[in-house]
Design a protein around this motif. Structure first.
Motif, short mmCIF file in Angstrom:
data_model
loop_
_atom_site.label_atom_id
_atom_site.label_comp_id
_atom_site.label_asym_id
_atom_site.label_seq_id
_atom_site.Cartn_x
_atom_site.Cartn_y
_atom_site.Cartn_z
N SER A 8 0.85 -1.21 0.00
CA SER A 8 0.00 0.00 0.00
C SER A 8 0.88 1.25 0.00
N PRO A 9 0.32 2.43 -0.31
CA PRO A 9 1.16 3.62 -0.38
C PRO A 9 1.87 3.90 0.94
N PRO A 10 3.17 4.17 0.91
CA PRO A 10 3.93 4.42 2.14
C PRO A 10 3.44 5.67 2.87
N HIS A 11 3.62 5.65 4.19
CA HIS A 11 3.22 6.81 5.01
C HIS A 11 4.41 7.76 5.15
N PHE A 12 4.83 8.33 4.01
CA PHE A 12 6.02 9.19 4.03
C PHE A 12 5.83 10.40 4.94
N ASN A 13 4.58 10.91 4.97
CA ASN A 13 4.39 12.18 5.69
C ASN A 13 4.49 12.04 7.21
N SER A 14 4.39 10.80 7.71
CA SER A 14 4.51 10.69 9.17
C SER A 14 5.93 10.33 9.61
N ILE A 15 6.87 10.31 8.66
CA ILE A 15 8.26 9.99 9.02
C ILE A 15 8.92 11.23 9.64
N ARG A 16 9.37 11.09 10.88
CA ARG A 16 10.03 12.22 11.55
C ARG A 16 11.54 11.98 11.58
N LEU A 17 12.27 12.96 11.10
CA LEU A 17 13.72 12.78 10.98
C LEU A 17 14.47 13.87 11.71
N TYR A 18 15.61 13.50 12.28
CA TYR A 18 16.40 14.44 13.09
C TYR A 18 17.35 15.27 12.23
N SER A 19 18.02 14.62 11.27
CA SER A 19 19.10 15.33 10.57
C SER A 19 18.72 15.70 9.15
N GLU A 20 19.46 16.68 8.63
CA GLU A 20 19.29 17.10 7.24
C GLU A 20 19.66 15.95 6.29
N ARG A 21 20.73 15.25 6.68
CA ARG A 21 21.18 14.11 5.86
C ARG A 21 20.06 13.07 5.71
N ALA A 22 19.37 12.78 6.82
CA ALA A 22 18.28 11.80 6.75
C ALA A 22 17.14 12.34 5.88
N GLY A 23 16.90 13.66 5.96
CA GLY A 23 15.86 14.28 5.14
C GLY A 23 16.16 14.11 3.66
N LYS A 24 17.42 14.28 3.30
CA LYS A 24 17.84 14.14 1.90
C LYS A 24 17.67 12.69 1.45
N LEU A 25 18.03 11.77 2.33
CA LEU A 25 17.88 10.35 2.02
C LEU A 25 16.41 10.02 1.75
N LEU A 26 15.54 10.55 2.60
CA LEU A 26 14.10 10.32 2.41
C LEU A 26 13.64 10.86 1.05
N GLU A 27 14.16 12.02 0.65
CA GLU A 27 13.78 12.57 -0.67
C GLU A 27 14.14 11.59 -1.79
#
Ligand SMILES: CC(C)(COP(=O)(O)OP(=O)(O)OC[C@H]1O[C@@H](n2cnc3c(N)ncnc32)[C@H](O)[C@@H]1OP(=O)(O)O)[C@@H](O)C(=O)NCCC(=O)NCCS
Length: 353
Positions: A322-341
């Motif tokens: 099913s479609p991933p729940h990307f919007n509820s993913i909470r990330l601490y670092s900018e690096r993790a944010g880029k990885l999520l993108e």
């Protein structure tokens, strides 16, 4: 009695007892002792009720045995009364004897925000890991909050992959700390490097350069060969995690039968009710480019890189029903944010295909 029966027995006992751990006691961080076992179960029961996915923590005899045999290295934060108020464990990864996972991190609600989690994690890294043949440690920091990601960052772990939606919301029903399934951020920390060649599949060259740039390890990047593979038969170990409905495929060899092998395992995984399939590919294999192309054509998308997963590094691809729940993913670092993108964009491409 087996672990499951012992778990049921302990859960019944815990549900009937009225044992409040007195707040405000001092505590010491130490290796697990047999007399801590019931306190560990109590700690998990207080936080997760009966929904924690690893049975051993609820089964004192199994926890004692796992620690005695070296299958688990548990660390506790213990009060003078003997209550366990914090816990984490180190254990060997399946596919590489030098890679250890640090996980099962938990602190009683009444003892939070006092650096207990930080201390048990540091104890694992500074006291336990040096006694073991550990070259690399990784943790899976949940993404319904950023506290363990922050601890990982401070302890020298770096973000390399995201396992999307792999913990059911049900695990968090007692603390009501999740709305929807929870993703995990894989974070790795190198203790002893093993430089080696890895093959970067063309589609993931940018993201892999991005991930490796932040890691204190040496790798030689090569271009994969196309249409090689394939003098061998595929070898794939499949592990099904019932509670998470996840089938995890460790691909040890990519052979000419790779497509059929994956299709067969997917069929079997479907029958076990798995809704998520995670495939771990060996990045040191020149056929990894072909394997990625094949999996992407079947709807798989990027998870990230896994240093030393097979002693050589691994690459995670995943497919979700099913479609991933990307919007509820909470990330601490900018690096993790880029990885999520990167992960999200690759999922969108998979959807369009
Ligand atoms: C995650 C958990 C283990 C943290 O335990 P803890 O002992 O409270 O954590 P610490 O006190 O060591 O806090 C670490 C950092 O996070 C910060 N932090 C702690 N709780 C926080 C909160 N609710 N909001 C924001 N920041 C918080 C602390 O201030 C600290 O930052 P600092 O180093 O800058 O001071 C605990 O909340 C828990 O058991 N949660 C439920 C189970 C879980 O999610 N486990 C993690 C699995 S990966």
């Amino acid at each position: 009695m087996n672990t499951l029966a012992l778990k049921d027995e302990t859960l019944l006992k815990l549900s009937q007892e009225d044992y409040p751990v007195e707040p405000g006691q001092p505590c010491t961080v130490d290796m697990f002792r047999p007399e801590d076992a019931l306190g560990v179960a109590r700690c998990f029961y207080t936080v997760y009720g009966d929904s924690y996915s690893i049975d051993t923590v609820y089964s004192p005899a199994s926890l004692i045995e796992a620690n005695a045999t070296g299958n688990l290295y548990s660390v506790v934060a213990r009060t003078p009364k003997g209550d366990v108020v914090g816990y984490c464990a180190l254990f060997r990864s399946l596919a590489c004897k030098f890679l250890y996972e640090q996980g099962q991190l938990v602190v009683l609600p009444s003892y939070r925000n006092e650096a207990i989690a930080t201390q048990v994690v540091k104890y694992g890294l500074e006291v336990v890991a040096p006694r073991l043949p550990v070259h690399e440690v990784f943790g899976k920091a949940v993404c319904n909050h950023t506290i363990s990601q922050k601890i990982g960052d401070e302890c020298g772990f770096r973000e390399t992959a995201l396992e999307i939606d792999y913990i059911p919301e049900e695990a968090y029903k007692k603390e009501k700390s999740a709305t929807g399934p929870v993703s995990a951020l894989l974070m790795f920390r190198c203790c002893q490097d093993r430089p080696h060649d890895i093959y970067l599949p063309e589609t993931y060259e940018d993201v892999l350069h991005f991930i490796y740039t932040g890691l204190p390890i040496t790798r030689t990047f090569k271009k994969p060969d196309t249409g090689v593979a394939f003098h061998t038969k595929s070898r794939v170990q499949c592990h099904v995690f019932g509670f998470q409905k996840v089938a995890r495929l460790n691909v040890e060899a990519i052979g000419s039968d790779f497509e059929e092998t994956i299709a067969t395992i997917e069929g079997q995984a479907g029958k076990t009710g798995s809704t998520i399939i995670q495939v771990y590919l060996p990045l040191g294999n020149p056929a990894v480019g072909d394997a990625v192309a094949l999996l992407r054509a079947k709807g798989y998308f990027l998870g990230g890189a896994l240093p030393r997963w097979f002693d050589q590094d691994g690459l995670l691809l995943q497919k979700i029903d099913s479609p991933p729940h990307f919007n509820s993913i909470r990330l601490y670092s900018e690096r993790a944010g880029k990885l999520l993108e990167f992960v999200r964009t690759d999922w969108e491409k998979a959807e369009r295909r």
